[in-house]
Motif scaffolding. Structure first.
Motif, mmCIF file in Angstrom:
data_model
loop_
_atom_site.group_PDB
_atom_site.id
_atom_site.type_symbol
_atom_site.label_atom_id
_atom_site.label_comp_id
_atom_site.label_asym_id
_atom_site.label_seq_id
_atom_site.Cartn_x
_atom_site.Cartn_y
_atom_site.Cartn_z
ATOM 1 N N ALA A 106 -53.580 19.898 -0.426
ATOM 2 C CA ALA A 106 -52.924 21.079 -0.986
ATOM 3 C C ALA A 106 -51.899 20.681 -2.050
ATOM 4 N N VAL A 107 -51.158 19.620 -1.784
ATOM 5 C CA VAL A 107 -50.213 19.119 -2.786
ATOM 6 C C VAL A 107 -50.973 18.664 -4.028
ATOM 7 N N ARG A 108 -52.113 18.023 -3.808
ATOM 8 C CA ARG A 108 -52.930 17.571 -4.940
ATOM 9 C C ARG A 108 -53.347 18.748 -5.823
ATOM 10 N N ARG A 109 -53.780 19.837 -5.196
ATOM 11 C CA ARG A 109 -54.201 21.016 -5.977
ATOM 12 C C ARG A 109 -53.023 21.586 -6.760
ATOM 13 N N LEU A 110 -51.846 21.608 -6.135
ATOM 14 C CA LEU A 110 -50.658 22.097 -6.840
ATOM 15 C C LEU A 110 -50.382 21.265 -8.090
ATOM 16 N N LEU A 111 -50.485 19.953 -7.943
ATOM 17 C CA LEU A 111 -50.169 19.073 -9.063
ATOM 18 C C LEU A 111 -51.192 19.184 -10.188
ATOM 19 N N LEU A 112 -52.428 19.357 -9.829
ATOM 20 C CA LEU A 112 -53.486 19.336 -10.844
ATOM 21 C C LEU A 112 -53.765 20.703 -11.457
ATOM 22 N N THR A 113 -53.287 21.785 -10.801
ATOM 23 C CA THR A 113 -53.570 23.122 -11.320
ATOM 24 C C THR A 113 -52.298 23.879 -11.673
ATOM 25 N N ALA A 166 -56.114 10.412 -11.541
ATOM 26 C CA ALA A 166 -55.905 11.802 -11.958
ATOM 27 C C ALA A 166 -54.918 11.865 -13.126
ATOM 28 N N ALA A 167 -54.974 12.939 -13.872
ATOM 29 C CA ALA A 167 -54.032 13.192 -14.956
ATOM 30 C C ALA A 167 -53.162 14.384 -14.569
ATOM 31 N N VAL A 168 -51.870 14.147 -14.381
ATOM 32 C CA VAL A 168 -50.934 15.186 -13.959
ATOM 33 C C VAL A 168 -50.067 15.538 -15.161
ATOM 34 N N ALA A 169 -50.258 16.726 -15.701
ATOM 35 C CA ALA A 169 -49.603 17.100 -16.954
ATOM 36 C C ALA A 169 -48.162 17.544 -16.762
ATOM 37 N N THR A 170 -47.737 17.778 -15.522
ATOM 38 C CA THR A 170 -46.383 18.257 -15.267
ATOM 39 C C THR A 170 -45.471 17.105 -14.864
ATOM 40 N N ALA A 171 -44.168 17.309 -15.052
ATOM 41 C CA ALA A 171 -43.171 16.386 -14.516
ATOM 42 C C ALA A 171 -42.992 16.715 -13.034
#
Length: 259
Positions: free
Chosen positions: A5-12, A40-45
């Motif tokens: 769930a944390v992964r989905r938050l980070l990627l979406t 993965a590529a995480v576009a957010t800080a």
């Protein structure tokens, strides 16, 4: 909260407004299961504060805008070849296991302030102590920009000579190199006897050690004195010996304080 769930938050996470930087902050959550962001590529800080991880996060090869973990508890951290465009901060965290930051690229700031790394009992003897030492050395390097200029110079010297006390074999290698160089030079150009009376036979290796080792009298330095350019060689060996002894002592004190 589950790791996937944390992964989905980070990627979406939603895109930031023009001119702003997207940020995702999570505080005080328990992450159950593996947080797998490998490649993965995480576009957010991303900022995680006071979080507890049941499983070591897997960030190998991941790309972040920025990553901050503050006051978190982790059973390990795998971030081999990960990268951040801006800062990577692992501050005030407790890590009970392996931390792998090999080949990691940090765009601006690297900070490991007040983070404690405790290798798991099963990690000892399997090469993972080296990972912990790498993190501890990186932590000291991260503190260097915060020091005044004399402190930064002292930090560089400890880094190069003994790895801040976590890589003592460096000092052994440097000492061997200095002994070899001094022995060769003094074998080619013997110093002159000093004073009257009998003198012990000149031995270039022992003479070099007598110059290098502070507060140790091997009976050569007080009986022989170099002349000309060899005086500068002696001065360099004496100064380097004191510097090496001081940095080794400082590194040893740092390691003993940790243990």
């Amino acid at each position: 909260m589950r790791g996937d769930a944390v992964r989905r938050l980070l990627l979406t996470a939603p895109a930031a407004r023009p001119g702003n930087l997207a940020r995702l902050r999570l505080r005080g959550i328990r992450v159950r299961g593996e947080l797998d962001l490998a490649d993965a590529a995480v576009a957010t800080a991303v900022r995680l504060r006071d979080c507890v991880f049941d499983t070591a996060p897997r960030l190998d090869g991941a790309r972040f805008e920025a990553l901050q973990l503050t006051g978190c508890e982790l059973p390990g951290l795998h971030a081999h070849a990960a990268s951040t465009a801006r800062e990577f901060e692992l501050e005030q965290c407790t890590v009970n296991g392996t931390v792998d930051l090999r080949s990691m690229t940090v765009g601006t700031l690297l900070s490991l302030r007040d983070t404690v790394v405790r290798p798991a009992p099963g990690d000892r003897g399997h090469g993972r102590d080296a990972d912990a030492r790498t993190v501890l050395v990186a932590k000291q390097r991260g503190l260097r920009p915060t020091l005044p200029r004399p402190g930064r110079l002292w930090s560089v010297l400890q880094d190069v000579t003994v790895g801040f006390g976590y890589r003592p074999l460096r000092a052994v290698g440097l000492l061997v190199a200095l002994i070899a160089a001094g022995t060769t030079l003094f074998a080619l150009r013997h110093p002159d006897p000093v004073g009257d009376g009998p003198h012990p036979p000149f031995q270039p290796a022992i003479y070099t050690l007598d110059l290098l080792l502070p507060l140790v009298d091997l009976g050569q330095e007080r009986h022989y004195g170099p002349a000309g350019a060899m005086q500068w060689v002696a001065v360099v060996l004496i100064g380097t010996g004191w510097l090496l002894a001081t940095t080794v002592a400082a590194g040893a004190v740092r390691v003993l304080r940790r243990t």
